[in-house]
Motif scaffolding. Structure first.
Motif, short mmCIF file in Angstrom:
data_model
loop_
_atom_site.label_atom_id
_atom_site.label_comp_id
_atom_site.label_asym_id
_atom_site.label_seq_id
_atom_site.Cartn_x
_atom_site.Cartn_y
_atom_site.Cartn_z
N GLY A 61 0.79 -1.23 0.00
CA GLY A 61 0.00 0.00 0.00
C GLY A 61 0.82 1.27 0.00
N CYS A 62 2.14 1.15 -0.05
CA CYS A 62 3.01 2.33 -0.08
C CYS A 62 3.56 2.56 -1.48
CB CYS A 62 4.17 2.17 0.90
SG CYS A 62 3.68 2.26 2.63
N PHE A 63 3.58 3.83 -1.87
CA PHE A 63 4.11 4.27 -3.15
C PHE A 63 4.95 5.51 -2.90
CE2 PHE A 63 -0.03 2.32 -3.54
CZ PHE A 63 0.19 1.31 -4.47
N THR A 64 5.69 5.95 -3.91
CA THR A 64 6.53 7.12 -3.70
C THR A 64 6.62 7.99 -4.95
OG1 THR A 64 8.71 7.90 -2.94
CG2 THR A 64 8.69 5.93 -4.33
N THR A 65 6.91 9.25 -4.71
CA THR A 65 7.33 10.13 -5.79
C THR A 65 8.85 10.06 -5.87
OG1 THR A 65 7.73 12.14 -4.47
CG2 THR A 65 5.44 11.68 -5.10
N ALA A 66 9.40 10.63 -6.93
CA ALA A 66 10.86 10.76 -7.04
C ALA A 66 11.15 12.07 -7.75
CB ALA A 66 11.46 9.58 -7.80
N GLY A 67 11.98 12.89 -7.13
CA GLY A 67 12.27 14.18 -7.75
C GLY A 67 13.14 15.06 -6.88
N VAL A 68 13.23 16.32 -7.28
CA VAL A 68 14.09 17.29 -6.58
C VAL A 68 13.26 18.52 -6.20
CG1 VAL A 68 16.12 18.78 -6.74
CG2 VAL A 68 16.15 16.51 -7.79
N HIS A 69 13.14 18.75 -4.91
CA HIS A 69 12.43 19.90 -4.35
C HIS A 69 13.19 21.18 -4.71
CE1 HIS A 69 10.80 22.56 -1.22
NE2 HIS A 69 9.88 21.65 -0.95
N PRO A 70 12.49 22.31 -4.90
CA PRO A 70 13.21 23.55 -5.22
C PRO A 70 14.25 23.94 -4.18
CG PRO A 70 10.88 23.98 -4.73
CD PRO A 70 11.03 22.51 -4.94
N HIS A 71 14.04 23.59 -2.91
CA HIS A 71 15.05 23.88 -1.89
C HIS A 71 16.36 23.16 -2.19
CE1 HIS A 71 12.11 26.02 0.27
NE2 HIS A 71 11.79 25.15 1.21
N GLN A 72 16.28 22.00 -2.84
CA GLN A 72 17.46 21.17 -3.10
C GLN A 72 18.04 21.40 -4.51
OE1 GLN A 72 18.04 19.68 -0.33
NE2 GLN A 72 16.01 19.85 0.55
N ALA A 73 17.44 22.30 -5.26
CA ALA A 73 17.79 22.43 -6.68
C ALA A 73 19.25 22.79 -6.89
CB ALA A 73 16.88 23.47 -7.34
N ALA A 74 19.81 23.63 -6.03
CA ALA A 74 21.19 24.07 -6.23
C ALA A 74 22.21 23.00 -5.88
CB ALA A 74 21.46 25.33 -5.39
N GLY A 75 21.77 21.92 -5.25
CA GLY A 75 22.72 20.90 -4.79
C GLY A 75 22.70 19.61 -5.57
N VAL A 76 22.08 19.60 -6.76
CA VAL A 76 21.98 18.34 -7.49
C VAL A 76 23.34 17.90 -8.02
CG1 VAL A 76 19.57 18.66 -8.16
CG2 VAL A 76 21.38 19.54 -9.64
N ALA A 77 23.51 16.59 -8.12
CA ALA A 77 24.73 16.03 -8.70
C ALA A 77 24.67 16.16 -10.23
CB ALA A 77 24.88 14.57 -8.31
N ALA A 78 25.81 16.01 -10.85
CA ALA A 78 25.89 16.16 -12.31
C ALA A 78 25.01 15.15 -13.03
CB ALA A 78 27.34 16.03 -12.77
N ASP A 79 24.82 13.97 -12.44
CA ASP A 79 24.06 12.90 -13.10
C ASP A 79 22.64 12.77 -12.54
OD1 ASP A 79 24.67 11.93 -10.60
OD2 ASP A 79 25.27 9.93 -11.30
N TRP A 80 22.12 13.83 -11.94
CA TRP A 80 20.84 13.72 -11.24
C TRP A 80 19.69 13.30 -12.17
CZ3 TRP A 80 16.29 16.61 -11.79
CH2 TRP A 80 16.36 17.71 -12.67
N LEU A 81 19.70 13.79 -13.39
CA LEU A 81 18.61 13.45 -14.31
C LEU A 81 18.64 11.97 -14.69
CD1 LEU A 81 17.96 16.26 -16.95
CD2 LEU A 81 16.31 15.16 -15.43
#
Length: 266
Positions: A61-81
């Motif tokens: 019964g558990c599911f999840t989203t996956a993504g990057v919150h705007p607060h975390q946008a400046a800290g993404v790794a080069a391969d985040w996409l």
């Protein structure tokens, strides 16, 4: 507070928040006992999205989203996409996000937020996934980006806006996520007015746990959690003059439809 026949779906849980550290299993168990059979966990960065996905594998019964919150946008790794694309291939990952714009805190520079958001909108279209949207003090810019990208499949997470903003999101085809903000007699008045215009076939309920503890709950617990979702439902039922079984059934059907969930969930 809860109709015994109601079966709820909490479409917004920050399960790996620090407040829940070490008690994630207990939080899930208490939700089950309270009739909240299904949980959608929120991924705010790649690491949290992976944690959520692992939890979902062992918890029906558990599911999840996956993504990057705007607060975390400046800290993404080069391969985040690439990492995000891989997550989106997994069966328990049902939406892209939490993504969007936050011009209130500006933890990431606004141009960076917009770039990371646009990339996720494009990825959602590529993978035909709904978007799980965050917005704070950035409504006009966010609406323009959604319109430009022709996004019509997703949810305005933790909607706290007014009737005009509600109408704009509904016109795009989005679902609306309602939290304990609706229970706040001080800050929630605009939302309480807007909820009257929200069709039952477009509403999702979220605790946004451990945040946004409904002010209608007395005495007040330490934090919000999925087991308290029926309190949000009770306030919506009061405002819309419907019963909890009707609301719970509608919200679960909406979640199944939006996130393309089939078969028995929990």
């Amino acid at each position: 507070m809860q109709d015994a026949k109601s079966d709820w779906f909490d479409c917004g849980v920050n399960l790996f928040s620090l407040q829940f550290a070490g008690i994630e299993q207990q939080i899930w168990q208490r939700a089950q006992q309270a009739g909240v059979s299904n949980l959608l966990l929120i991924g705010s960065d790649i690491t949290e999205s992976r944690q959520n996905q692992q939890f979902c594998l062992n918890h029906p019964g558990c599911f999840t989203t996956a993504g990057v919150h705007p607060h975390q946008a400046a800290g993404v790794a080069a391969d985040w996409l690439d990492s995000l694309s891989q997550l989106l291939t997994l069966p328990t990952v049902v939406a892209v996000g939490e993504c969007g714009l936050d011009f209130n805190r500006d933890f990431s520079p606004r141009p960076v937020q917009q770039h990371i958001f646009a990339s996720q909108l494009q990825l959602a279209k590529q993978w035909q996934k709904p978007v799980y949207l965050h917005e704070r003090d950035a409504f006009a810019t966010q609406l323009a980006m959604l319109t430009e990208q022709q996004i019509n499949h997703g949810v305005a997470h933790c909607f706290t806006g007014d009737t005009g903003q509600l109408a704009a999101y509904l016109d795009l085809g989005l679902y609306i996520g309602i939290t304990g903000w609706i229970c706040d007699e001080r800050r929630g008045q605009s939302l309480q007015q807007a909820i009257r215009y929200l069709p039952l076939d477009r509403i999702l309920l979220e605790t946004d746990a451990p945040y946004l503890l409904p002010r209608t709950i007395k005495p007040r617990p330490k934090y919000n959690e999925p087991a308290l979702l029926p309190a949000i439902g009770a306030e919506i039922c009061r405002l819309k003059q419907i019963d909890s079984e009707q609301l719970a059934a509608a919200c679960t059907a909406n979640a199944r439809r939006l996130f393309c969930l089939t078969g028995k969930m929990a």
